[in-house]
Structure formats: structure tokens, C-alpha cells
Design a protein around this motif. Structure first.
Motif, PDB file in Angstrom:
ATOM      1  N   VAL A  75       1.045  -1.344  -0.193  1.00  0.00           N
ATOM      2  CA  VAL A  75       0.159  -0.076   0.022  1.00  0.00           C
ATOM      3  C   VAL A  75       0.705   1.150   0.122  1.00  0.00           C
ATOM      4  CG1 VAL A  75      -1.848   1.187   1.226  1.00  0.00           C
ATOM      5  CG2 VAL A  75      -2.229  -1.106   1.162  1.00  0.00           C
ATOM      6  N   TRP A  76       1.904   1.169   0.720  1.00  0.00           N
ATOM      7  CA  TRP A  76       2.932   2.396   0.829  1.00  0.00           C
ATOM      8  C   TRP A  76       3.397   2.567  -0.602  1.00  0.00           C
ATOM      9  CZ3 TRP A  76       7.794   1.776  -0.605  1.00  0.00           C
ATOM     10  CH2 TRP A  76       8.642   3.107  -0.546  1.00  0.00           C
ATOM     11  N   ASP A  77       3.774   1.431  -1.296  1.00  0.00           N
ATOM     12  CA  ASP A  77       4.376   1.626  -2.710  1.00  0.00           C
ATOM     13  C   ASP A  77       3.686   2.422  -3.581  1.00  0.00           C
ATOM     14  OD1 ASP A  77       6.368   1.150  -4.661  1.00  0.00           O
ATOM     15  OD2 ASP A  77       5.149  -0.555  -5.177  1.00  0.00           O
ATOM     16  N   PHE A  78       2.196   1.939  -3.668  1.00  0.00           N
ATOM     17  CA  PHE A  78       1.337   2.540  -4.921  1.00  0.00           C
ATOM     18  C   PHE A  78       0.949   3.903  -4.229  1.00  0.00           C
ATOM     19  CE2 PHE A  78      -1.852  -0.479  -2.992  1.00  0.00           C
ATOM     20  CZ  PHE A  78      -2.959   0.631  -2.625  1.00  0.00           C
ATOM     21  N   ILE A  79       0.881   4.370  -3.212  1.00  0.00           N
ATOM     22  CA  ILE A  79       0.585   5.580  -2.558  1.00  0.00           C
ATOM     23  C   ILE A  79       1.810   6.497  -3.038  1.00  0.00           C
ATOM     24  CG2 ILE A  79       0.312   7.081  -0.605  1.00  0.00           C
ATOM     25  CD1 ILE A  79      -1.870   5.217   0.465  1.00  0.00           C
ATOM     26  N   ARG A  80       3.012   5.821  -2.773  1.00  0.00           N
ATOM     27  CA  ARG A  80       4.279   6.650  -2.910  1.00  0.00           C
ATOM     28  C   ARG A  80       4.532   7.147  -4.533  1.00  0.00           C
ATOM     29  NH1 ARG A  80       7.905   5.463  -5.788  1.00  0.00           N
ATOM     30  NH2 ARG A  80       7.234   3.284  -5.988  1.00  0.00           N
ATOM     31  N   PHE A  81       4.064   6.069  -5.335  1.00  0.00           N
ATOM     32  CA  PHE A  81       3.835   6.230  -6.904  1.00  0.00           C
ATOM     33  C   PHE A  81       3.168   7.290  -6.964  1.00  0.00           C
ATOM     34  CE2 PHE A  81       1.620   5.234 -10.572  1.00  0.00           C
ATOM     35  CZ  PHE A  81       2.631   5.551 -11.596  1.00  0.00           C
ATOM     36  N   ALA A  82       1.906   7.486  -6.561  1.00  0.00           N
ATOM     37  CA  ALA A  82       0.822   8.476  -6.738  1.00  0.00           C
ATOM     38  C   ALA A  82       1.287   9.777  -6.493  1.00  0.00           C
ATOM     39  CB  ALA A  82      -0.604   8.285  -6.259  1.00  0.00           C
ATOM     40  N   ARG A  83       1.998   9.947  -5.467  1.00  0.00           N
ATOM     41  CA  ARG A  83       2.394  11.202  -4.909  1.00  0.00           C
ATOM     42  C   ARG A  83       3.431  11.679  -5.542  1.00  0.00           C
ATOM     43  NH1 ARG A  83       0.240  12.138   0.132  1.00  0.00           N
ATOM     44  NH2 ARG A  83      -0.378  10.206   1.363  1.00  0.00           N
ATOM     45  N   GLU A  84       4.356  11.018  -6.200  1.00  0.00           N
ATOM     46  CA  GLU A  84       5.515  11.095  -6.872  1.00  0.00           C
ATOM     47  C   GLU A  84       4.892  11.769  -8.308  1.00  0.00           C
ATOM     48  OE1 GLU A  84       8.217   8.222  -6.914  1.00  0.00           O
ATOM     49  OE2 GLU A  84       8.990   8.442  -4.781  1.00  0.00           O
ATOM     50  N   ARG A  85       3.985  11.212  -8.648  1.00  0.00           N
ATOM     51  CA  ARG A  85       3.383  11.441 -10.189  1.00  0.00           C
ATOM     52  C   ARG A  85       2.371  12.603 -10.150  1.00  0.00           C
ATOM     53  NH1 ARG A  85       4.338   7.730 -14.102  1.00  0.00           N
ATOM     54  NH2 ARG A  85       6.498   6.797 -13.707  1.00  0.00           N
ATOM     55  N   GLY A  86       2.267  13.164  -8.979  1.00  0.00           N
ATOM     56  CA  GLY A  86       1.248  14.257  -8.884  1.00  0.00           C
ATOM     57  C   GLY A  86       0.022  13.828  -8.812  1.00  0.00           C
ATOM     58  N   ILE A  87      -0.246  12.539  -8.491  1.00  0.00           N
ATOM     59  CA  ILE A  87      -1.937  12.165  -8.427  1.00  0.00           C
ATOM     60  C   ILE A  87      -2.405  12.256  -7.225  1.00  0.00           C
ATOM     61  CG2 ILE A  87      -3.412  10.043  -8.755  1.00  0.00           C
ATOM     62  CD1 ILE A  87      -1.168   8.886 -10.439  1.00  0.00           C
ATOM     63  N   PRO A  88      -3.535  13.113  -6.883  1.00  0.00           N
ATOM     64  CA  PRO A  88      -4.034  13.356  -5.682  1.00  0.00           C
ATOM     65  C   PRO A  88      -4.597  12.053  -4.967  1.00  0.00           C
ATOM     66  CG  PRO A  88      -4.746  15.112  -7.222  1.00  0.00           C
ATOM     67  CD  PRO A  88      -4.328  13.958  -7.928  1.00  0.00           C
ATOM     68  N   VAL A  89      -4.242  12.050  -3.691  1.00  0.00           N
ATOM     69  CA  VAL A  89      -4.162  10.928  -3.023  1.00  0.00           C
ATOM     70  C   VAL A  89      -5.286  11.550  -1.558  1.00  0.00           C
ATOM     71  CG1 VAL A  89      -3.658   8.921  -1.370  1.00  0.00           C
ATOM     72  CG2 VAL A  89      -2.388   9.855  -3.586  1.00  0.00           C
ATOM     73  N   GLY A  90      -6.275  10.808  -1.160  1.00  0.00           N
ATOM     74  CA  GLY A  90      -7.262  11.369  -0.127  1.00  0.00           C
ATOM     75  C   GLY A  90      -6.195  10.907   1.273  1.00  0.00           C
TER      76      GLY A  90
END
Length: 254
Positions: free
Chosen positions: A1-16
Motif C-alpha cells: 500500500v505504501w508503494d502505490f501511494i508513494r508512486f501516486a504522490r511522486e506522479r502528482g496524482i491526488p491521494v485522499g
């Protein structure tokens, strides 16, 4: 879970900021899976693993509606197409739908079948049996005999059966090995996407945990609003605004 949230943040994809039974977890906050400090807000951070909760803990992860698929693609590419899949759901024959389907097979005209279907009250827990007790015109229809009796008797037997397969709106499973080591798979004839042939209620017993990749339009709206504000205030960051801003509360109180 940490891994794909890290990916989203690094790509500028908003995460809740975090939802679900894992949202109060101190470990999740430390890993930036969630953004809400459970100590500051006095949350029950033992909720993540609770002896009173039999089922496995889960994270409901919200992503920007427009870019959610990028995160799913990342997980699929990293962990393997054979290890990542969506989850099947089954549409069942509800009271109104079963009458219309059976009527079509019995060659009852569509308009007439539609009128019979309207006799069934609306509501999520309405069954054909309760409808027949509540609606005298349905009982009268059965007493007519012939095709109408067959319609109702057959509908009562078929009600509740699975009618068609669909895909869970947000659920994804990631296997330690190929998913076929755990469950049989189903391929969508239209999209080609793989899903488990078992619905989410059976997956935990098979050794898989459902993860929710939710597409939230609110996050997309916040991202677009931030972009507009930064035209006037380049350093604006939604995560750094004060929680006790007087003008905001004044606006909400008007």
C-alpha cells in the motif's frame, strides 16, 4: 500500500487523507499511507488490528478520479499481470427484474409485463413473496391461472439467482504468486480485464485481501481548484492551510 501511494504522490496524482478501518493506524500515518495523525485527533489507532474484528484490516484509498487508472496500471506492471486482478460481482434477479425476464420467455407482451412489474413496490429489501402479500392485484393475477400462474411460480423460484457478472467498482487483489494459485479467474469479454471468479466475500478464505482503489471526483475538483488559486498565489498548498481559519468558518456559518 505504501508503494502505490508513494508512486501516486511522486506522479502528482491526488491521494485522499485516508479512510477505512486502517485510517487510525499509527503505522499507516508514519508511512504516509494516511495523512491524519491519530494521536493529535485522539483516534482509535488499534482499530487497524482489532481482536473484536474478525475480518482483515483494509485501506479505502481515494485517488483522483481522472488518474486512478495510472495507479492500477503501475501495480499491474510492477507486481505482474498474473498477480493483479479485479474482483467479480454478480447482478442478481430482483423482484421486478425476474418478472420481466420470465415474462419475456413466456411471450407475455412487454407492455403487460411492465404493468405487472409496477405492482411490485420499490425498495432494496422487497421480495416477490412480500410483494404478493402486500399487493392484492398480484394475488388476483395468480388466481387467473394459465400463463400468469406460471409467471409468478417460476419467478419465485428464480428470484435471487445470479443474472450476470460485473466488476467491483474499486476492489483490486494482489497475490504473492499468480492469482490462479488462489482462485479461478474470469476474463471480461468486452474489456479483456481479469477478475477473480469468486466475489469479495470468499476471497479472504482463499488467502487474498481486497484493496480499494477508489476514484474520487472531489479530489479532482480540489486539484483543479488549487491550480486556479496558484495563478494568483503561486505557493498555495491545500495541505498547509490552517484548520482554524476565521474567514472560512465565517463563510460556512453564513
Amino acid at each position: 500500500v505504501w508503494d502505490f501511494i508513494r508512486f501516486a504522490r511522486e506522479r502528482g496524482i491526488p491521494v485522499g487523507p485516508g479512510r477505512g478501518s486502517g485510517a487510525g493506524s499509527l503505522a499507516a500515518y508514519s508511512l504516509r499511507i494516511t495523512d491524519i495523525d491519530p494521536i493529535k485527533y485522539n483516534l482509535l489507532f488499534e482499530r487497524f488490528l482489532n481482536p473484536e474484528r474478525i475480518s482483515m484490516p483494509d485501506f479505502d484509498i481515494d485517488f483522483c478520479f481522472e488518474r486512478r487508472q495510472e495507479v492500477i496500471d503501475y501495480v499491474t506492471d510492477k507486481y505482474g499481470k498474473d498477480r493483479v486482478g479485479q474482483i467479480i460481482t454478480f447482478g442478481t434477479l430482483k423482484a421486478k427484474a425476474v418478472i420481466k425476464d420470465v415474462a419475456r420467455v413466456l411471450d407475455i407482451p412487454f407492455a403487460e409485463a411492465n404493468e405487472i412489474g409496477k405492482l411490485v413496490p420499490d425498495g432494496p429489501k422487497v421480495t416477490l413473496e412480500t410483494a404478493m402479500k402486500a399487493e392484492p392485484r398480484l394475488r388476483e393475477l395468480e388466481e387467473k391461472g394459465r400463463v400468469y400462474q406460471e409467471l409468478l411460480e417460476t419467478s419465485l423460484r428464480l428470484e435471487g439467482l445470479s443474472r450476470h457478472a460485473s466488476t467491483h467498482a474499486a476492489g483490486i487483489v494482489i497475490g504473492k504468486t499468480a492469482l490462479t494459485d488462489y482462485v479461478p479467474l474470469y476474463r471480461d469479454s468486452r474489456t479483456g480485464a481479469l477478475s477473480t471468479q469468486y466475489s469479495m466475500e470468499q476471497l479472504e478464505d482463499c488467502g487474498l485481501v481486497k484493496m480499494d482503489f477508489l476514484g474520487l471526483k472531489t479530489l479532482t475538483l480540489i486539484r483543479n481548484t488549487e491550480a486556479l488559486i496558484r495563478r494568483r498565489e503561486p505557493g498555495f498548498d491545500i495541505e498547509k492551510i490552517p484548520e482554524d481559519d476565521a474567514r472560512t468558518f465565517q463563510l460556512l456559518g453564513e
